[in-house]
Structure formats: structure tokens, C-alpha cells
Design a protein around this motif. Structure first.
Motif, PDB file in Angstrom:
ATOM      1  N   ALA A 288       0.686  -1.049  -0.038  1.00 51.41           N
ATOM      2  CA  ALA A 288      -0.024   0.115  -0.196  1.00 51.41           C
ATOM      3  C   ALA A 288       0.732   1.144   0.163  1.00 51.41           C
ATOM      4  O   ALA A 288       0.370   2.276  -0.676  1.00 51.41           O
ATOM      5  N   ILE A 289       1.912   1.278   0.629  1.00 51.36           N
ATOM      6  CA  ILE A 289       2.936   2.478   0.850  1.00 51.36           C
ATOM      7  C   ILE A 289       3.505   2.654  -0.549  1.00 51.36           C
ATOM      8  O   ILE A 289       3.669   3.608  -1.036  1.00 51.36           O
ATOM      9  N   GLN A 290       3.982   1.486  -1.193  1.00 49.46           N
ATOM     10  CA  GLN A 290       4.646   1.617  -2.714  1.00 49.46           C
ATOM     11  C   GLN A 290       3.667   2.329  -3.490  1.00 49.46           C
ATOM     12  O   GLN A 290       3.939   2.992  -4.410  1.00 49.46           O
ATOM     13  N   LYS A 291       2.279   1.661  -3.676  1.00 46.40           N
ATOM     14  CA  LYS A 291       1.367   2.144  -4.522  1.00 46.40           C
ATOM     15  C   LYS A 291       1.358   3.804  -4.170  1.00 46.40           C
ATOM     16  O   LYS A 291       1.009   4.524  -5.062  1.00 46.40           O
ATOM     17  N   GLN A 292       1.232   4.310  -2.980  1.00 46.05           N
ATOM     18  CA  GLN A 292       1.119   5.603  -2.641  1.00 46.05           C
ATOM     19  C   GLN A 292       2.135   6.381  -3.107  1.00 46.05           C
ATOM     20  O   GLN A 292       1.901   7.396  -3.655  1.00 46.05           O
ATOM     21  N   ILE A 293       3.416   5.772  -3.063  1.00 42.99           N
ATOM     22  CA  ILE A 293       4.535   6.393  -3.472  1.00 42.99           C
ATOM     23  C   ILE A 293       4.523   6.668  -4.973  1.00 42.99           C
ATOM     24  O   ILE A 293       4.725   7.946  -5.544  1.00 42.99           O
ATOM     25  N   LEU A 294       4.215   5.775  -5.796  1.00 38.99           N
ATOM     26  CA  LEU A 294       3.999   5.919  -7.246  1.00 38.99           C
ATOM     27  C   LEU A 294       3.126   6.872  -7.480  1.00 38.99           C
ATOM     28  O   LEU A 294       3.229   7.836  -8.626  1.00 38.99           O
TER      29      LEU A 294
END
Length: 882
Positions: free
Chosen positions: A755-761
Motif C-alpha cells: 500500500a505504501i509503494q502504491k501511494q509513493i508511485l
């Protein structure tokens, strides 16, 4: 033969028995009325001269010791002289008056210095021990000064120095004579320092009985100090082993200590700070009058340090319940203000404006080093931070009062740096019960606070708001550079983070108390940038065992951590609220990052920048929970984190150093987001939890992208921008594994990480669409950012551990800023008798008798919440793939 009542006749060639003291006077002191026999001359003395000699003899007998061996200087008593010894002494006084054609004069302005000289010369022929001679000289000086009381009609205005009064003139000349002739009194060179301290102290303590008016007391103290210090060169010229600074410190201490005595007896104790200022100014201004063979211009700083140290010791020695800790702080402010203002009035060939910074440093250093010697009631080591603030406040506020050829507001920054640098270097010289290296952070905070809050009191030329940035940078630079000069048990490199955090935090918090025309909330971001840039740039100047280029990231983190923590106090500034926080934080990290290129240190190069950047951003991030301000809550953290990376990214474009170019930008972007993200677990704040990591990580990335628009440097191509976007995402993603926080385990919480990686992108791509860089297609950049594949997160220790918050024990609200008294107008010092008279050297630019400097606002607000120390550097994490 009986002497007439108004004239004393000594007949040549015959023995004449004369009484110098009436039977009634002698009976009062319990002595017989034996006659004094004087021969071999015929000298007519005026009635007043005869009476003054009578008073002196009575004083010597009244203070006679039962023993001829007084053992130590400063006993306040004289030997039990025989009548023959008294005859010898009074003979010499009379003959000296006659030699100077003053035996029949009633002009005491001219008579008293010569009479004092005669008494001192007479003592030398009595074969006294050095201590006996010193103690007797003290009694003589006290008696002769007291004899001025009630005789103002014999102090003609025509005999006064230009711009002075007769009383001030005669006291100045007597002080000069007193010190000049100490060797002629039979005092050894070993006792010269203690003797000068004692005899001048006795002289000052007699000012009440001399009936010196309240208006004349300040100028009299200035004149006495000036005359005494100017004469000290004669002592060292006789014995090169004597330390002129040591003697000067002793003399200044004795004089200022006695101010409390004379004020308690005849004046108001509330005026002590003003009188301290007068004495200190007189001493400093006379440094240039000391003979050049005894003192070179290069030694002037040692003298300035000695004077401020002695004055501080004297001010702290006043014992009276009404003389409180607050009164001592006021005295410190006045002492340092007067000493600093007087630096421009020193006159000597070779003493030019470029010498002033070293002099200012010596003033603050001398006073600070002596803070532990005070014996004021209820004074303890807990009071030291506020005393340090009084010292730096006094010095800084007076920088605009220096009047010297070539001195203008362009010198103010170097002077401000010297003030804080001198005070900081002296912190290890303080000796006091309860004071240890653990107190250094509070001391650094106090002296920084005092200097910053006094900056709006400076009046010189067109000095104004536009100059505040350079002044703030200079003050913090001075303290930071001097950290390596502190010598103290248990003080080592590990203490630097606490010190640097205290300095930067105090500088930021103290802005809230500045009040200048044109200063409004819109100017604060630039001031914050000046502070962070100044501090980071000065880190390489710290010279300390164990401090290397590898230490820089840790102390950089402490600098930004302290500044962000200090933002709480700005809520006291008009119109400052939580909406201004993002702009302030962006300025802090921008200024710090841009200053990387100004660091000069062995082993430091462009290869250090990645860890430096991580330090700056991690320190600022960890401090976000320390901010205490109305309306500020965990829901504001996203904008705050974004401001940290945006400011640092923009600052990366301003770095100028060998080997650094646009090709380094992408690496810098990764370090920026990495440092911020790994510190998210260090934020301690109500309402903040691991559930917020995704939002903050996304803001860290998007903030860095936004900051790239602020990069102004050649060579920033589309390729570099594209690589930077990849680095931004990778920096954030890599650091996820370094987050240490309750409720989040990067080794297990794969769903949370996804979820964090998705938010970063998502956030990076969205912000990339707003890129506005010449030659770069924003839409293309947005697509590339969104299409990145982030590697699996690996659990690693933080590359740069964020500072662990520590409580600030010094409460700045307890500091009551001293009322700083303007230095009084100069009083010319008369030429030393009996040497060939020379015109007194006029000050280069006398300090105009202006109104007192407006007091620094009382009750300053300091850093609220916690500041942090920087933890140890952990293991470098594994870089993710693309």
C-alpha cells in the motif's frame, strides 16, 4: 615654638617640635599626644594642607596594628609607626608639595595627587615589608580621598580637565598617581597585583565620605578605573615577569567589588549596574594609554578579557540581600555593554577596526569564564544559563555604540560571531558546584538567546531588517565554531549534537522576540534559512579530537532537529500560526542543504553529500512531533513532510563545490527521501500511528519532485530529471525497511508495504505532471514515474539514525533580560604625576551621552517540547532495484 593655627612653619637648621594631630584627635583613637619632630627645612603649608596631613596621621594611628608584621596585603590596617617614622613620612609629603610649588596652595585638584605621591615616596624610606607598605598605602589612599569631603570649595572648576568636573579630575589623577608609585612605596613586584587591587578598592570605598555627588559617582568611577589601568604599565616595565592582564583583572575586581560597599553606604543599590558600567568603560578605554613598551596592540584582547573577567567577579562579590540574582544579571548586561561600546574609544597606533572582532570575543569570554565566582544570595549553577544570556545580550546590544574610524554596519556580522564564539569557548572555564558538561546545552541555548534577542537593539547607520539574516547566521556560526574550543571533563564529540541542537533551536525560538520596523511574518522564512545555512556551513570549523568528516551527518541532523523544534515559540510572533510552518520548514532544509558546499574540512568531499542530506532531512522529520502550536495536529504531518523534502531538493541546486554538478542531482534526490522516510518512526505525536506511513511516504516523494522545480543549475536535462524521479521513489521505498515504529514490521507487513509503494508511485506521478523545467516534458515524466517497478523492501538499520528527542531543561521564560545601561560619556584621564605631563589621549570617537539602551524584552520564550540528540550511525541499507 608653637605653630600658628593656619600655617605650619619649619625652620631651617633648627629642631622644631610640632603637633600634626590635636590632643583631642589623638585621645579619640587612644593614642598619646607625643609631638612629631621635623627638621632640616623651612616649609610653609597652607592651613588646609596642614589639616589634611593631620587627618592622615590620625588615620594611620587609628588603624595601627599591634604587630609590625601584617603578613598579607589587604588587611586594612597599618603598622604601629613610631613617632620618628611618622616624622619621616610627613616630612616627605611637605617637601614634595614644596618641590611642586604647591605647599601653600589650597587648590586640592592639584595638591592631592602630589600629596599622595609624597606619602608613597615617604613609605619607601621606612624599610617596611612589602605587605606593610601595601597595607599602609591603602590607608593613605582612603584617608586622602576622605579628606576631600566637605571641601568642594577647594576644588576649582578652572583646574578640572576639559569636559570633566573638579572632583572627577582629582580622583582620576590620584588613582593614576597611586598605581604609578606603588613600587616607590616599597611594595615588591610579587605583591604588585594584590596591592593595586587593594589600594584602589580602599580609594573607591572612601567616595562616600568624600561626599562625591550621585551625579559625579559614575564619572568618578570611570576616572579612577581609567587612571589606575593607564598607570599599570609602569609596574610591568619594572619587572617583566609581571602579567599585566593578571594585575588588571585583580585591580578591576577590587574596584568593582568596592562599588557595592560605597553604594550601600551612601547611594542606591539599584544603581549598581550603572556604576559597574562606568568603571568597566573607564578601564577598557584606558588600555591604549598603557605604555607601548609594556603592552602591544596584539595583547589588547588579553586586557579586554581581564577587565570583563575582573568586573564580573567584582559584580558577583557584592553581598547584600537586596542585591539579587536578577540584579547580578543586570550588572552583567551593563558590564558587557559598556566594555563593548568602549572598544572604539581605545586609541593606539596600529589599533584599527580589524582588531575589534578579537576584542569583542575577549570581552564575552572574560565575563563568561568568571560566572562561577559569584557569591550572590541564592545564586547557583541553575542560574548560569540566564547569566550567559545577560553576557551575550549586553555585548550584542552595544555593537552599534562602537564609534571608530572605518567601523560601520558591515562589521556587525563578524562582531556578532565573535561575541557568541568568545562566550561559547569560555563555557569550559566556569568553575562552580553543580556545573558539569551536562549543563553545556542549556548554556549554549542561553547565550544564543541573549545574542539573538539583542539584535533589534543595535542602532547604527541604516541597520535594519535586511541585516538580520546575516546577523543570525553569524551569531550561530560563532557559537558552533567555538564548540571545539571547550575544554571540560567528560566533554567530547558525543556532546556536540546536544550543543548544536540547543544553539539552532534557541536561535529559531528567539526570533519570536525580535521587534524591528519592517519585520513581519513574511521575513521569517529567510531568517530561518540564514540560520540553518550558517550553522551547517560552520560545522567544518569545529576542531575537536574525534570529530571528522564522518561526524558531519550526525551533527547536521541535530542542527535541523533543533530548528524545527524551536518553531513552537514563533507562535508568539504576530500573525504566525500553523499555516506558516511548511514554509519555515522548507526554508530550514533548503538553507541547510545549499550550505553543504561551504563546509571546509579535511576528508570532506562530494562523496559525503548523500549522508549529509540524509542527516538534514532525518533530523527535521524526527522533530515534527516536538512542535507545540495551537491547531497543529497529526493531520498536518503530510504537508510538513512534503516541505522537508521540497526544501532540501531545491537547496540541492544551490550547492557549489568541487565535483558537484547536475549529474549528482539524482543521487541527492534519493538521499533526501531516504532520510525523511526512515525518520518517520521517530515522530512522537498524539494521533500519529503506523497507519499514516503510506500518506507520509507519498508526501516525502511528491515533495522532492516539487522541489526540483526550484533547482537552478546548468545541465539539468530530461535524462537527469527522469533518473531523479526513479531515485526519489527508490529512496523512499528503500527507507521503508528502516522505519522502526510500533505497529509496523517491515519484515512481515507485506500488505502494508504494498500500500505504501502504491501511494509513493501515485504521489510521485501526480507531482511529476506539474514539473516545470526547461526542456523537460512533464507528461512523459509522470508516466515514467507511474510505471516504475519498486524492488522488494529489505529490513535494514537506518543509515542515519534520527535524533532521539531529549527534554530542554533550561526554561527561557525564567530568564529576565537585564536592563542594559548606556555607557556614560568619557572622562579624560589626567597625565600621571610627577612625570613630564603629556596631554591625555582623547578617545578616537567618544561615546555620546545618549539615553540608556532600551532593555531587552523580559520573559523570553524558548524551545517548547523536546529537542534531540543524534543517534549512532547504523548499517547502510541495501539499495533497491528499478
Amino acid at each position: 615654638m608653637k605653630a600658628p593655627s593656619h600655617k605650619l612653619f619649619l625652620v631651617l637648621g633648627s629642631a622644631v617640635t610640632l603637633s600634626y594631630c590635636s590632643n583631642s584627635e589623638l585621645s579619640k583613637v587612644g593614642l598619646s599626644s607625643n609631638k612629631a619632630t621635623i627638621a632640616d627645612s623651612s616649609i610653609a603649608l597652607s592651613s588646609v594642607n596642614s589639616k589634611i596631613i593631620d587627618e592622615l596621621v590620625a588615620s594611620l594611628k587609628a588603624k595601627a596594628s599591634a604587630s609590625l608584621n601584617l603578613d598579607e596585603v589587604g588587611s586594612g590596617v597599618a603598622p604601629n609607626f613610631t613617632e620618628d617614622q611618622l616624622n619621616t613620612l610627613t616630612d616627605k609629603i611637605s617637601s614634595t608639595l614644596q618641590k611642586n610649588l604647591l605647599n601653600d596652595s589650597e587648590d586640592l585638584v592639584q595638591v592631592m595627587p602630589v600629596m599622595l605621591q609624597g606619602a608613597q615616596d615617604g613609605l619607601a624610606s621606612l624599610n617596611l615589608t612589602s605587605a606593610d607598605a601595601a597595607n599602609t598605602t591603602g590607608v593613605v589612599s582612603q584617608s586622602l580621598v576622605s579628606s576631600l569631603g566637605g571641601r568642594s570649595d577647594l576644588l576649582p572648576a578652572a583646574s578640572a580637565d576639559a569636559g570633566s568636573t573638579p572632583m572627577v579630575t582629582v580622583l582620576s589623577q590620584m588613582a593614576s598617581t597611586l598605581v604609578t608609585n606603588l613600587p616607590n612605596s616599597g611594595i615588591s613586584s610579587a605583591d604588585a597585583g594584590s596591592a593595586s587591587q587593594f589600594v584602589v578598592k580602599q580609594m573607591v570605598e572612601s567616595l562616600g565620605t568624600a561626599q562625591v555627588s550621585k551625579d559625579d559617582l559614575g564619572p568618578s568611577l570611570e576616572g579612577i578605573a581609567g587612571g589606575a589601568v593607564a598607570a599599570l604599565g609602569g609596574l610591568t616595565s619594572l619587572d617583566s615577569s609581571l602579567s599585566l592582564p593578571t594585575i588588571t583583572q585583580q585591580l578591576t575586581q577590587g574596584m568593582t567589588t568596592s562599588i557595592g560597599t560605597v553604594v550601600k553606604a551612601s547611594y542606591s543599590l539599584s544603581d549598581v549596574p550603572s556604576y559597574m558600567a562606568s568603571a568597566t568603560q573607564g578601564a577598557v578605554k584606558s588600555i591604549g594609554k598603557i605604555s607601548s613598551s609594556s603592552l602591544s596592540v596584539d595583547q589588547f584582547p588579553d586586557m579586554a578579557k581581564a577587565i570583563s573577567a575582573g568586573a564580573t567577579q567584582g559584580a558577583g562579590s557584592i553581598s547584600d540581600d537586596k542585591y539579587t540574582v536578577d540584579a547580578f544579571a543586570s550588572s552583567l548586561g551593563s558590564i558587557n555593554s559598556a566594555a563593548t561600546a568602549a572598544l572604539g574609544s581605545i586609541s593606539r597606533e596600529g589599533y584599527t577596526v580589524d582588531k575589534l572582532p578579537a576584542m569583542a570575543s575577549s570581552v564575552s569570554q572574560g565575563s563568561t569564564s568568571s560566572l562561577g565566582s559569584a557569591v550572590v544570595k541564592n545564586y547557583s549553577s541553575k542560574n548560569l544559563p540566564s547569566m550567559a544570556a545577560a553576557v551575550s545580550s549586553g555585548c550584542t546590544s552595544a555593537l552599534g555604540k562602537i564609534s571608530k574610524s572605518g567601523y560601520s554596519k558591515t562589521q556587525l556580522a563578524s562582531m556578532a560571531s565573535s561575541v557568541t564564539g568568545g562566550a561559547t569557548a569560555a563555557l569550559g572555564q566556569i568553575k562552580m558546584d553543580g556545573y558539569t558538561s551536562a549543563n553545556l546545552g542549556d548554556m549554549a541555548q542561553g547565550l544564543t538567546q541573549g545574542a539573538v534577542q539583542a539584535m533589534d537593539k543595535i542602532k547604527i547607520g541604516d541597520y535594519g531588517v535586511a541585516d538580520l539574516g546575516s546577523m543570525l547566521a553569524a551569531a550561530t556560526q560563532g557559537s558552533t565554531k567555538a564548540l571545539g574550543s571547550i575544554t571540560m571533563d567528560n566533554y567530547k564529540v558525543a556532546n556536540l549534537s546536544t550543543m548544536i541542537s540547543a544553539i539552532s533551536g534557541s536561535a529559531t525560538a528567539s526570533m519570536s522576540k525580535l521587534s524591528m520596523s519592517g519585520l513581519d511574518v513574511s521575513k521569517l522564512p529567510d531568517l530561518a534559512k540564514a540560520v540553518s545555512g550558517g550553522m551547517i556551513g560552520s560545522l567544518g570549523s569545529i576542531k575537536m579530537a574525534g570529530f571528522t568528516a564522518d561526524s558531519l551527518p550526525t551533527v547536521s541532523a541535530a542542527a535541523t532537529n533543533g530548528m524545527v523544534s524551536g518553531l513552537s515559540s514563533l507562535s508568539d510572533f504576530k500573525d504566525f500560526d500553523k499555516s506558516k510552518l511548511p514554509g519555515m520548514i522548507s526554508s530550514i532544509t533548503s538553507g541547510a542543504t545549499a550550505a553543504f558546499g561551504t563546509i571546509s574540512m579535511t576528508g570532506y568531499s562530494v562523496t559525503n553529500l548523500d549522508k549529509m542530506t540524509q542527516g538534514v532531512t532525518s533530523g527535521a522529520t524526527a522533530a515534527l512531533g516536538n512542535i507545540k502550536m495551537t491547531g497543529y495536529a497529526s493531520t498536518d504531518l503530510g504537508s510538513m513532510v512534503g516541505s522537508i523534502t521540497q526544501g532540501a531538493a531545491g537547496g540541492a541546486g544551490s550547492i557549489v563545490m568541487p565535483g558537484y554538478s547536475a549529474s549528482n542531482v539524482s543521487t541527492m534526490m534519493q538521499s533526501i527521501t531516504s532520510g525523511t522516510t526512515q525518520a518517520l518512526g521517530q515522530i512522537v505525536m498524539t494521533g500519529y500511528s503506523s497507519k499514516d506511513i503510506a500518506t507520509l511516504a507519498g508526501k516525502a516523494s511528491s515533495g522532492a519532485v516539487a522541489g526540483m522545480n526550484d533547482i537552478k543549475m546548468t545541465g539539468l536535462t530530461s535524462t537527469i530529471v527522469s533518473a531523479s524521479l526513479t531515485s526519489i521513489n527508490n529512496g523512499t521505498n528503500t527507507a521503508i525497511g528502516a522505519i522502526q515504529m510500533t505497529g509496523f514490521d517491515p519484515s512481515k507487513d507485506t500488505a502494508t508495504i504494498a500500500a505504501i509503494q502504491k501511494q509513493i508511485l501515485a504521489d510521485t506521478s501526480k507531482q511529476a505532471a506539474s514539473i516545470n523545467i526547461t526542456g523537460v516534458n512533464a507528461a512523459t515524466m509522470a508516466t515514467q514515474a507511474n510505471q516504475q517497478t519498486l524492488a522488494t523492501v529489505k529490513v535494514v538499520a537506518p543509515t542515519i539514525a534520527a535524533p532521539t528527542p531529549i527534554p530542554m531543561t533550561f526554561d527561557p521564560n525564567a530568564y529576565k533580560a537585564p536592563t542594559i545601561v548606556a555607557a556614560p560619556p568619557p572622562v579624560p584621564v589626567a597625565p600621571t604625576a610627577p612625570t613630564a605631563p603629556t596631554a591625555p589621549t582623547a578617545p578616537t570617537a567618544p561615546i555620546a551621552p545618549t539615553a540608556p539602551i532600551a532593555p531587552v524584552t523580559s520573559g523570553s520564550t524558548g524551545v517548547t517540547g523536546k529537542t534531540g540528540t543524534t543517534g549512532t550511525t547504523g548499517t547502510t541499507g541495501t539499495t533497491t532495484g528499478h
